[in-house]
Design an enzyme around this catalytic site. Structure first.
Site, PDB file in Angstrom:
ATOM      1  N   GLU A   1      43.419  35.704  47.953  1.00 59.22           N
ATOM      2  CA  GLU A   1      44.878  35.486  47.981  1.00 59.22           C
ATOM      3  C   GLU A   1      45.585  36.573  48.797  1.00 59.22           C
ATOM      4  O   GLU A   1      46.652  37.064  48.417  1.00 59.22           O
ATOM      5  CB  GLU A   1      45.454  35.336  46.574  1.00 59.22           C
ATOM      6  CG  GLU A   1      44.999  34.027  45.941  1.00 59.22           C
ATOM      7  CD  GLU A   1      45.708  33.666  44.659  1.00 59.22           C
ATOM      8  OE1 GLU A   1      46.920  33.882  44.567  1.00 59.22           O
ATOM      9  OE2 GLU A   1      45.014  33.161  43.753  1.00 59.22           O
TER      10      GLU A   1
ATOM     11  N   GLN B   1      32.712  55.974  35.157  1.00 59.76           N
ATOM     12  CA  GLN B   1      32.290  57.367  35.310  1.00 59.76           C
ATOM     13  C   GLN B   1      32.255  58.072  33.950  1.00 59.76           C
ATOM     14  O   GLN B   1      31.321  58.802  33.623  1.00 59.76           O
ATOM     15  CB  GLN B   1      33.261  58.086  36.270  1.00 59.76           C
ATOM     16  CG  GLN B   1      32.834  59.465  36.691  1.00 59.76           C
ATOM     17  CD  GLN B   1      31.647  59.440  37.649  1.00 59.76           C
ATOM     18  OE1 GLN B   1      31.251  58.394  38.139  1.00 59.76           O
ATOM     19  NE2 GLN B   1      31.059  60.594  37.888  1.00 59.76           N
TER      20      GLN B   1
ATOM     21  N   GLY C   1      29.337  57.460  31.782  1.00 59.10           N
ATOM     22  CA  GLY C   1      28.039  57.972  32.227  1.00 59.10           C
ATOM     23  C   GLY C   1      27.072  56.823  32.475  1.00 59.10           C
ATOM     24  O   GLY C   1      27.469  55.747  32.941  1.00 59.10           O
ATOM     25  N   GLY C   2      25.800  57.043  32.123  1.00 60.41           N
ATOM     26  CA  GLY C   2      24.758  56.036  32.371  1.00 60.41           C
ATOM     27  C   GLY C   2      25.063  54.703  31.699  1.00 60.41           C
ATOM     28  O   GLY C   2      24.744  53.630  32.218  1.00 60.41           O
TER      29      GLY C   2
ATOM     30  N   ALA D   1      38.359  31.119  59.179  1.00 57.75           N
ATOM     31  CA  ALA D   1      39.798  31.287  58.914  1.00 57.75           C
ATOM     32  C   ALA D   1      40.018  31.672  57.462  1.00 57.75           C
ATOM     33  O   ALA D   1      40.127  30.812  56.591  1.00 57.75           O
ATOM     34  CB  ALA D   1      40.555  30.001  59.245  1.00 57.75           C
ATOM     35  N   GLY D   2      40.026  32.985  57.218  1.00 60.18           N
ATOM     36  CA  GLY D   2      40.318  33.485  55.877  1.00 60.18           C
ATOM     37  C   GLY D   2      41.705  34.111  55.899  1.00 60.18           C
ATOM     38  O   GLY D   2      42.714  33.455  55.638  1.00 60.18           O
TER      39      GLY D   2
ATOM     40  N   PHE E   1      41.932  24.742  45.034  1.00 57.68           N
ATOM     41  CA  PHE E   1      42.858  25.008  46.149  1.00 57.68           C
ATOM     42  C   PHE E   1      41.986  25.369  47.349  1.00 57.68           C
ATOM     43  O   PHE E   1      41.301  26.401  47.328  1.00 57.68           O
ATOM     44  CB  PHE E   1      43.748  26.176  45.741  1.00 57.68           C
ATOM     45  CG  PHE E   1      44.752  26.648  46.750  1.00 57.68           C
ATOM     46  CD1 PHE E   1      46.016  26.064  46.829  1.00 57.68           C
ATOM     47  CD2 PHE E   1      44.459  27.711  47.597  1.00 57.68           C
ATOM     48  CE1 PHE E   1      46.967  26.534  47.735  1.00 57.68           C
ATOM     49  CE2 PHE E   1      45.400  28.173  48.504  1.00 57.68           C
ATOM     50  CZ  PHE E   1      46.660  27.580  48.572  1.00 57.68           C
ATOM     51  N   ALA E   2      41.995  24.516  48.395  1.00 53.73           N
ATOM     52  CA  ALA E   2      41.040  24.710  49.494  1.00 53.73           C
ATOM     53  C   ALA E   2      41.760  25.004  50.797  1.00 53.73           C
ATOM     54  O   ALA E   2      42.141  24.090  51.530  1.00 53.73           O
ATOM     55  CB  ALA E   2      40.148  23.480  49.616  1.00 53.73           C
TER      56      ALA E   2
HETATM   57  C1  FAD Z   1      35.831  35.229  44.617  1.00 55.59           C
HETATM   58  C2  FAD Z   1      36.625  34.563  45.692  1.00 55.59           C
HETATM   59  C3  FAD Z   1      37.333  33.403  45.394  1.00 55.59           C
HETATM   60  C4  FAD Z   1      38.062  32.751  46.399  1.00 55.59           C
HETATM   61  N1  FAD Z   1      38.710  31.571  46.096  1.00 55.59           N
HETATM   62  C5  FAD Z   1      39.353  30.893  47.093  1.00 55.59           C
HETATM   63  C6  FAD Z   1      39.959  29.612  46.810  1.00 55.59           C
HETATM   64  O1  FAD Z   1      39.942  29.113  45.682  1.00 55.59           O
HETATM   65  N2  FAD Z   1      40.554  28.958  47.839  1.00 55.59           N
HETATM   66  C7  FAD Z   1      40.593  29.467  49.113  1.00 55.59           C
HETATM   67  O2  FAD Z   1      41.154  28.802  49.983  1.00 55.59           O
HETATM   68  N3  FAD Z   1      40.018  30.671  49.396  1.00 55.59           N
HETATM   69  C8  FAD Z   1      39.404  31.386  48.423  1.00 55.59           C
HETATM   70  N4  FAD Z   1      38.810  32.602  48.695  1.00 55.59           N
HETATM   71  C9  FAD Z   1      38.812  33.099  50.074  1.00 55.59           C
HETATM   72  C10 FAD Z   1      39.718  34.280  50.268  1.00 55.59           C
HETATM   73  O3  FAD Z   1      41.048  33.883  50.238  1.00 55.59           O
HETATM   74  C11 FAD Z   1      39.293  34.945  51.581  1.00 55.59           C
HETATM   75  O4  FAD Z   1      38.025  35.541  51.346  1.00 55.59           O
HETATM   76  C12 FAD Z   1      40.310  35.968  52.047  1.00 55.59           C
HETATM   77  O5  FAD Z   1      41.477  35.342  52.503  1.00 55.59           O
HETATM   78  C13 FAD Z   1      39.743  36.839  53.194  1.00 55.59           C
HETATM   79  O6  FAD Z   1      39.226  36.025  54.186  1.00 55.59           O
HETATM   80  P1  FAD Z   1      37.753  36.293  54.765  1.00 55.59           P
HETATM   81  O7  FAD Z   1      36.811  36.373  53.618  1.00 55.59           O
HETATM   82  O8  FAD Z   1      37.483  35.282  55.816  1.00 55.59           O
HETATM   83  O9  FAD Z   1      37.845  37.717  55.402  1.00 55.59           O
HETATM   84  P2  FAD Z   1      38.453  38.070  56.844  1.00 55.59           P
HETATM   85  O10 FAD Z   1      39.664  37.260  57.097  1.00 55.59           O
HETATM   86  O11 FAD Z   1      37.346  38.047  57.813  1.00 55.59           O
HETATM   87  O12 FAD Z   1      38.927  39.557  56.591  1.00 55.59           O
HETATM   88  C14 FAD Z   1      37.950  40.592  56.368  1.00 55.59           C
HETATM   89  C15 FAD Z   1      38.673  41.869  56.031  1.00 55.59           C
HETATM   90  O13 FAD Z   1      39.467  42.256  57.111  1.00 55.59           O
HETATM   91  C16 FAD Z   1      40.536  43.045  56.648  1.00 55.59           C
HETATM   92  N5  FAD Z   1      41.786  42.525  57.201  1.00 55.59           N
HETATM   93  C17 FAD Z   1      42.273  41.281  57.137  1.00 55.59           C
HETATM   94  N6  FAD Z   1      43.476  41.182  57.733  1.00 55.59           N
HETATM   95  C18 FAD Z   1      43.768  42.426  58.203  1.00 55.59           C
HETATM   96  C19 FAD Z   1      44.861  42.989  58.905  1.00 55.59           C
HETATM   97  N7  FAD Z   1      45.915  42.244  59.254  1.00 55.59           N
HETATM   98  N8  FAD Z   1      44.791  44.297  59.232  1.00 55.59           N
HETATM   99  C20 FAD Z   1      43.735  45.061  58.897  1.00 55.59           C
HETATM  100  N9  FAD Z   1      42.669  44.579  58.208  1.00 55.59           N
HETATM  101  C21 FAD Z   1      42.680  43.281  57.870  1.00 55.59           C
HETATM  102  C22 FAD Z   1      40.522  42.964  55.115  1.00 55.59           C
HETATM  103  O14 FAD Z   1      39.922  44.115  54.573  1.00 55.59           O
HETATM  104  C23 FAD Z   1      39.634  41.763  54.856  1.00 55.59           C
HETATM  105  O15 FAD Z   1      38.982  41.828  53.607  1.00 55.59           O
HETATM  106  C24 FAD Z   1      38.099  33.293  47.707  1.00 55.59           C
HETATM  107  C25 FAD Z   1      37.407  34.478  47.994  1.00 55.59           C
HETATM  108  C26 FAD Z   1      36.670  35.108  47.009  1.00 55.59           C
HETATM  109  C27 FAD Z   1      35.924  36.363  47.357  1.00 55.59           C
END
Ligand code: FAD
Length: 394
Positions: free
Chosen positions: A367, A340, A343-344, A135-136, A128-129
């Site tokens: 997600e 915790q 321990g070690g 853009a996360g 799923f991409a």
């Molecule tokens: C192990 C792993 C597997 C993944 N698998 C997939 C996959 O299969 N397909 C896919 O499409 N993506 C995948 N992802 C991506 C994942 O969905 C994103 O990492 C996630 O959506 C966060 O986006 P970002 O990493 O760009 O963080 P950013 O968008 O930069 O966010 C950084 C941090 O900002 C904070 N934040 C975000 N929004 C807000 C808000 N509104 N208010 C306050 N704080 C906020 C949160 O703490 C967040 O962690 C995966 C990520 C990981 C770590």
């Protein structure tokens, strides 16, 4: 205990049978699967789950699966049971569902026939991409484009953090088609991994090893039939898919936390300190009490969300967000308490609680990070308030 949970009124006899069958199979099989090379380990788990029939749960009945569409309680039980035993097996199961979920919900019959039976049998690996380097959490900032070119679309751009990246046979990809600004101008496509112009930019190593990659699309041409839904349906399709699978992330966290609780109680009962078992110290009892309560509270939220969806709710945005947020956050705390208490030994490689400590971390981010879930819960709660009659005192 899961044995008690499946007797809760959220479940039916078929769920209890499924839970017992999967638990029995997992206890017998998982230890014998490869563990060293993460790609080989993941492929072996998809194959084994498919051959044993447990991937039937991620595909609709019309394509060989076990339910009309998705039975979220079954998906959650599967993730809890697998998560309890082996994080990578949970990942393999979950990604077959998430990676093909948009096809199930939005694909044409021809597309479903092409992919879903193979997903179910463990013969095709799904991904799923959605996420991109810029853009996360902010899906509306997606930059990848898909431009119509005769009877094809041409895809250009890059995706990152893609689970199963590098081993998937196909990717469900979200790109800008421009019907409207931002999220309303996205569409979903299925792209085979051997399509010219598609490549793996780099593999990403994380604290709990899973196949993960940045992938690149350079003039990738896909037939118009590979679009899932209509032009502009992409955001709706992504959110509907996540709506089904978000509670299941909570269920995986629940499996990790339940395991940590079992490890913690066993250790507390058997480790002698100051001439008595650790469990006789009241601070240890507090850690156990808090953890046991957290685990049950998370289970209630998760199976409430799953049951609500299965009983026909169109969307469970609020319930699923609560389940995901609470379960992943509580699991982090429960596992930390277990470390915790060990321990070690708790930070020693090869000890289960150390593995759980690494496994849980990403679930609070992907997600929809916890902060994103809070925004969703607040928005949905405010909507509820607006739909209620004004209080007499106001
Ligand atoms: C192990 C792993 C597997 C993944 N698998 C997939 C996959 O299969 N397909 C896919 O499409 N993506 C995948 N992802 C991506 C994942 O969905 C994103 O990492 C996630 O959506 C966060 O986006 P970002 O990493 O760009 O963080 P950013 O968008 O930069 O966010 C950084 C941090 O900002 C904070 N934040 C975000 N929004 C807000 C808000 N509104 N208010 C306050 N704080 C906020 C949160 O703490 C967040 O962690 C995966 C990520 C990981 C770590």
């Amino acid at each position: 205990m899961l044995d008690e949970t499946v007797n809760w009124p959220f479940f039916e006899e078929a769920h209890r049978r499924f839970a017992a069958d999967l638990s029995r199979w997992a206890d017998k099989t998982l230890a014998s699967l490869p563990h060293d090379d993460v790609d080989a380990a993941c492929r072996a788990r998809v194959k084994a789950l498919g051959e044993a029939g447990f991937l039937d749960a991620v595909v609709p009945r019309a394509y060989g699966g076990s339910h009309d569409v998705f039975d979220v309680r079954t998906l959650c039980l599967a993730r809890e049971i697998l998560g309890y035993r082996d994080g990578l097996s949970d990942f393999a199961f979950a990604m077959q569902g998430l990676g093909s979920g948009t096809i199930t919900l939005f694909g044409s019959d021809a597309i479903k026939k092409r992919y879903l039976p193979a997903v179910r049998q463990g013969k095709m690996i799904a991904a799923f991409a959605l996420s991109e380097p810029e853009a996360g959490s902010d899906v509306a900032a997606l930059a990848m484009t898909a431009k119509r070119d005769g009877d094809h679309y041409r895809l250009d751009g890059s995706k990152t953090w893609i689970s199963n990246g590098g081993i998937a046979d196909f990717y469900v990809v979200f790109a800008c088609t421009g019907e409207a600004p931002g999220a309303k101008g996205l569409s979903a496509f299925v792209v085979d991994a051997d399509t010219p112009g598609f490549s793996i930019t780099n593999r990403i190593e994380i604290i709990a090893p899973h196949p993960l990659a940045t992938i690149s699309f350079d003039g990738v041409r896909v037939p118009v039939e590979n679009m899932l839904g209509k032009p502009g349906d992409g955001f709706k399709a992504a959110m509907a898919t996540l709506d089904v699978f978000r509670s299941t992330v909570g269920a995986a966290a629940l499996g990790f936390a339940r395991r940590a609780l079992d490890e913690m109680t066993e250790r507390a009962a058997t480790r002698k300190l100051f001439g008595a078992p650790l469990s006789e110290l009241q601070l240890t009892q507090a850690a156990i009490a808090d953890s046991a309560t957290d685990v049950d509270a998370a289970a209630l939220l998760i199976y409430r969300a799953a049951w609500t969806k299965d009983k026909g709710a169109a969307r469970v945005t609020r319930e699923a967000a609560m389940a995901k947020m609470f379960a992943t956050e509580m699991a982090q705390q429960v596992i930390d308490r277990a470390v915790q208490l060990f321990g070690g030994l708790g930070v020693t490689k090869g000890v289960k609680v150390e593995e759980l400590y690494r496994e849980i971390r990403a679930l609070r981010i992907y997600e929809g990070a916890t902060e994103v879930q809070k925004v969703i819960i607040a928005r949905e709660t405010l909507k509820l308030r607006n739909s209620k009659p004004v209080l007499a005192a106001e």
